[in-house]
Write a protein that holds these residues in place. Structure first.
Motif, mmCIF file in Angstrom:
data_model
loop_
_atom_site.group_PDB
_atom_site.id
_atom_site.type_symbol
_atom_site.label_atom_id
_atom_site.label_comp_id
_atom_site.label_asym_id
_atom_site.label_seq_id
_atom_site.Cartn_x
_atom_site.Cartn_y
_atom_site.Cartn_z
ATOM 1 N N ILE A 314 35.599 41.407 14.781
ATOM 2 C CA ILE A 314 36.333 41.895 15.662
ATOM 3 C C ILE A 314 36.211 41.577 17.217
ATOM 4 C CG2 ILE A 314 37.287 43.971 16.639
ATOM 5 C CD1 ILE A 314 37.181 45.206 13.778
ATOM 6 N N ILE A 315 34.861 41.406 17.300
ATOM 7 C CA ILE A 315 34.542 41.321 18.761
ATOM 8 C C ILE A 315 34.823 39.612 19.415
ATOM 9 C CG2 ILE A 315 32.114 40.271 18.309
ATOM 10 C CD1 ILE A 315 31.059 42.193 20.734
ATOM 11 N N GLN A 316 35.056 38.888 18.257
ATOM 12 C CA GLN A 316 35.355 37.320 18.791
ATOM 13 C C GLN A 316 36.645 37.313 19.486
ATOM 14 O OE1 GLN A 316 33.820 34.021 16.303
ATOM 15 N NE2 GLN A 316 33.916 35.939 14.687
ATOM 16 N N VAL A 317 37.507 37.853 18.933
ATOM 17 C CA VAL A 317 39.066 37.801 19.557
ATOM 18 C C VAL A 317 39.028 38.311 21.142
ATOM 19 C CG1 VAL A 317 41.768 38.224 19.110
ATOM 20 C CG2 VAL A 317 40.037 38.047 17.179
ATOM 21 N N PRO A 318 38.898 39.319 21.416
ATOM 22 C CA PRO A 318 39.091 39.800 22.705
ATOM 23 C C PRO A 318 38.211 39.181 23.539
ATOM 24 C CG PRO A 318 37.739 41.529 21.499
ATOM 25 C CD PRO A 318 38.585 40.464 20.311
ATOM 26 N N ILE A 319 37.137 38.662 23.349
ATOM 27 C CA ILE A 319 36.143 37.907 24.074
ATOM 28 C C ILE A 319 36.746 36.541 24.376
ATOM 29 C CG2 ILE A 319 33.702 37.126 24.362
ATOM 30 C CD1 ILE A 319 33.966 40.012 24.875
ATOM 31 N N THR A 320 36.975 36.017 23.205
ATOM 32 C CA THR A 320 37.528 34.611 23.485
ATOM 33 C C THR A 320 38.700 34.475 24.359
ATOM 34 O OG1 THR A 320 36.776 34.057 21.202
ATOM 35 C CG2 THR A 320 38.376 32.609 22.070
ATOM 36 N N LEU A 321 39.513 35.684 24.113
ATOM 37 C CA LEU A 321 40.799 35.637 25.225
ATOM 38 C C LEU A 321 40.264 35.895 26.447
ATOM 39 C CD1 LEU A 321 44.035 35.988 25.093
ATOM 40 C CD2 LEU A 321 43.620 38.423 24.697
ATOM 41 N N LEU A 322 39.311 36.851 26.664
ATOM 42 C CA LEU A 322 38.735 36.894 28.029
ATOM 43 C C LEU A 322 38.362 35.594 28.595
ATOM 44 C CD1 LEU A 322 37.918 38.605 30.471
ATOM 45 C CD2 LEU A 322 35.610 39.169 29.234
ATOM 46 N N GLY A 323 37.797 34.502 27.862
ATOM 47 C CA GLY A 323 37.036 33.329 28.465
ATOM 48 C C GLY A 323 38.304 32.606 28.831
ATOM 49 N N ALA A 324 39.680 32.879 27.723
ATOM 50 C CA ALA A 324 40.925 31.790 28.303
ATOM 51 C C ALA A 324 41.347 32.252 29.474
ATOM 52 C CB ALA A 324 41.730 32.068 27.451
ATOM 53 N N THR A 325 41.312 33.579 29.982
ATOM 54 C CA THR A 325 41.531 34.010 31.434
ATOM 55 C C THR A 325 40.728 33.717 32.453
ATOM 56 O OG1 THR A 325 40.513 36.386 31.090
ATOM 57 C CG2 THR A 325 42.839 36.048 30.107
ATOM 58 N N LEU A 326 39.612 33.558 32.218
ATOM 59 C CA LEU A 326 38.654 33.026 33.220
ATOM 60 C C LEU A 326 38.500 31.587 33.469
ATOM 61 C CD1 LEU A 326 35.706 35.613 32.486
ATOM 62 C CD2 LEU A 326 37.357 35.904 34.273
ATOM 63 N N MET A 327 38.852 30.780 32.508
ATOM 64 C CA MET A 327 38.612 29.422 32.685
ATOM 65 C C MET A 327 39.190 28.855 33.673
ATOM 66 S SD MET A 327 37.526 26.871 30.582
ATOM 67 C CE MET A 327 37.755 27.335 28.715
ATOM 68 N N ASP A 328 40.179 29.093 34.179
ATOM 69 C CA ASP A 328 40.717 28.478 35.483
ATOM 70 C C ASP A 328 40.716 29.313 36.783
ATOM 71 O OD1 ASP A 328 41.927 26.045 34.496
ATOM 72 O OD2 ASP A 328 43.394 27.219 33.506
ATOM 73 N N LYS A 329 39.798 30.449 36.580
ATOM 74 C CA LYS A 329 39.560 31.229 37.717
ATOM 75 C C LYS A 329 38.195 30.926 38.015
ATOM 76 C CE LYS A 329 43.009 34.967 36.662
ATOM 77 N NZ LYS A 329 43.087 36.298 36.252
ATOM 78 N N SER A 330 37.114 31.060 37.177
ATOM 79 C CA SER A 330 35.828 30.785 37.665
ATOM 80 C C SER A 330 35.250 29.391 37.479
ATOM 81 C CB SER A 330 34.990 31.805 36.641
ATOM 82 O OG SER A 330 35.045 31.461 35.381
ATOM 83 N N GLY A 331 36.253 28.780 36.768
ATOM 84 C CA GLY A 331 35.813 27.558 36.615
ATOM 85 C C GLY A 331 34.914 27.161 35.050
ATOM 86 N N ARG A 332 34.531 25.956 34.721
ATOM 87 C CA ARG A 332 34.237 25.569 33.471
ATOM 88 C C ARG A 332 32.519 25.826 33.433
ATOM 89 N NH1 ARG A 332 39.427 24.806 33.998
ATOM 90 N NH2 ARG A 332 40.409 22.867 33.034
ATOM 91 N N ARG A 333 32.056 25.426 34.540
ATOM 92 C CA ARG A 333 30.269 25.512 34.525
ATOM 93 C C ARG A 333 29.973 26.842 34.597
ATOM 94 N NH1 ARG A 333 27.086 21.064 37.271
ATOM 95 N NH2 ARG A 333 26.695 23.035 38.756
ATOM 96 N N PRO A 334 30.356 27.778 35.386
ATOM 97 C CA PRO A 334 29.681 29.199 35.198
ATOM 98 C C PRO A 334 29.914 29.843 33.976
ATOM 99 C CG PRO A 334 31.093 28.674 37.320
ATOM 100 C CD PRO A 334 31.708 27.825 36.469
ATOM 101 N N LEU A 335 31.044 29.610 33.386
ATOM 102 C CA LEU A 335 31.286 30.217 31.849
ATOM 103 C C LEU A 335 30.078 29.614 30.920
ATOM 104 C CD1 LEU A 335 35.195 30.299 31.301
ATOM 105 C CD2 LEU A 335 33.528 32.314 31.758
ATOM 106 N N LEU A 336 29.775 28.120 31.136
ATOM 107 C CA LEU A 336 28.982 27.456 30.171
ATOM 108 C C LEU A 336 27.473 28.268 30.451
ATOM 109 C CD1 LEU A 336 30.125 23.763 30.283
ATOM 110 C CD2 LEU A 336 29.868 25.292 28.192
#
Length: 471
Positions: A314-336
């Motif tokens: 269950i936890i994978q779905v909302p967290i992956t969705l959160l990553g999708a929303t942050l991808m173009d806001k925070s950038g790739r490197r900070p997420l990595l």
């Protein structure tokens, strides 16, 4: 932004740039993005298929072994042969995507997956199960390359990261879907559900355009204009974006055809290191070990296997969705970097739990440490290391080597994934991932594909537009 100035932006990933109006951004606001969303939906149906294929063996092990009288070794071969098929699929994926086009490659992947599921459904012996499983592996090996590439080539740059992250989100959704549905239907019926996303891909491909960049690359100029117009909307001004794409591809006509040996040319070195390095660290971070053995980890630590695996899914779905929303806001490197650090800390908690158990210390804390470690690990993986490498792979390679380079990267991914299934050792790799991202991987947020290539070339020469050496 002129292409030759892009290197300065990639060298400052953590500095927020002021908003500016650019032609592609205007297109994204004033034009229609319906076709971009529809095209992305069709492509990520292949990602959902990916998740179903990978997760299928988990809920079906006992029923298949009982119905077909399989030994443990026979079922183990059935479970793992999908990775072998994916290796072969990844080897050929780039060439097929370049020859048949992005749509043609997705169509072939869907057809092969359908054939595989039919073979599994009608199986009465181990060999037919293995043939079907191998076919589904080959199909997802193709789609694992072409889906992120296709999305990266059709999406406006301000949406590209978020849309590309849907690839990983739908893989996660497919895996969770098959795990839950597999508890209430037979293994043969579950195989039939695997047909649904592939059929959606085959039907949906009739209604979406081909990648404009691929069409221009193969000389279909009229189709290029029509495809770009269809993606951006009939009222959008596509002249600036079309000019940028043409400028990025025009010089390819005089270049020789690229082979495997050409990938080791100095001008491609950094892109190869970035892509291969990200997938090596992704897999050596231990994700397949945690995926395959999460139930055993939790059971050995004294936590409920069933409750833990449900929470894990269950936890994978909302967290992956959160990553999708942050991808173009925070950038790739900070997420990595956040992802790699969190995976390391999650691994530390799991290790601490079993250290306490082995030494009979604070035994009441062992189950809680184990479940917290596993959930932290998969949550932080899902927000960054799961999706971002696929996004970056679709961005950093010039289009004329994207096919063969993508095949190499996907081959590395599947080979290391197979290796990790036998060598589960992930505790000490997180710090190396953080260092790799911090020193090697550039920021690609808000850049066109052409600007990214110009910046990588500038880094290779060691100078920016002012003649200053790059870090």
């Amino acid at each position: 932004m002129p292409i030759e100035n892009a290197s300065d932006e990639l060298e400052k990933p953590f500095i927020q740039q002021p908003k500016r109006v650019d032609p592609e951004g205007e297109t994204g606001q004033n034009g229609s993005i319906f076709m971009v969303l529809l095209s992305t939906f069709v492509a990520i149906c292949g990602s959902f298929e990916f998740g179903i294929c990978v997760g299928y063996s988990s809920p079906t092990q006992s029923s298949i072994r009982q119905d077909l009288n399989l030994s443990l070794s026979e079922f183990s071969l059935f479970g793992s042969i999908i990775t072998i098929g994916a290796m072969f699929g990844s080897i050929t994926s780039g060439r097929i995507a370049d020859y048949l086009g992005r749509k043609g490659s997705m169509r072939l992947s869907a057809i092969i997956c359908i054939a595989g599921w039919v073979a599994v459904y009608f199986s009465k012996a181990a060999w037919s199960l293995d043939v079907g499983r191998f076919c589904t592996g080959y199909g997802i090996g193709l789609s694992s390359f072409v889906v992120p590439v296709f999305i990266g080539e059709i999406a406006p740059k301000h949406l590209r990261g978020g849309l590309a992250t849907l690839n990983q989100l739908l893989i996660v959704c497919g895996s969770s879907f098959v795990y839950i549905v597999g508890t209430i239907v037979t293994w043969r019926t579950l195989a039939l559900t695997g047909l649904i996303p592939s059929i959606l891909v085959l039907v949906g491909l009739f209604f979406i355009p081909e990648s404009p960049r691929w069409l221009l690359k193969v000389g279909h100029r009229k189709d290029f204009d029509l495809a770009l117009r269809k993606l951006r909307g009939k009222d959008a001004d596509i002249s600036h974006e079309a000019a940028d794409i043409q400028a990025g591809i025009a010089h390819l006509e005089d270049l020789p055809k690229v082979g495997v040996r050409d990938l080791f040319d100095a001008k491609y070195t950094r892109a190869i290191i970035i892509a291969v390095g990200l997938f090596v660290f992704q897999q050596f971070g231990g994700i397949n070990g945690v995926n395959f053995y999460s139930g055993e980890i939790l059971a050995e630590a004294g936590f409920s296997r069933e409750k833990g695996q449900i929470a894990y899914a269950i936890i994978q779905v909302p967290i992956t969705l959160l990553g999708a929303t942050l991808m173009d806001k925070s950038g790739r490197r900070p997420l990595l970097m956040v992802s790699a650090t969190g995976m390391g800390f999650g691994s530390f908690l799991i290790g601490a739990a079993f250290y306490l158990k082995a030494h009979a210390l604070l035994l009441e804390w062992v189950p809680m440490l184990a479940i917290c470690g596993v959930l932290l690990y998969i949550a932080t993986f899902s927000i960054g290391m799961g999706a971002v490498p696929w996004v970056i792979m679709g961005e950093i390679f010039p289009i004329y080597i994207k096919g063969i380079a993508g095949s190499l990267v996907c081959l590395v991914h599947w080979s290391v994934a197979w290796l990790i299934s036998y060598t589960f050792n992930f505790l000490m790799t997180w710090n190396a991932t953080v260092l790799f991202v911090g020193k090697i991987v550039p920021e690609t947020k808000g850049k066109t594909l052409e600007e990214i290539q110009a910046a990588l070339s500038a880094h290779r020469t060691g100078k920016n537009r002012n003649g200053k050496l790059l870090a």
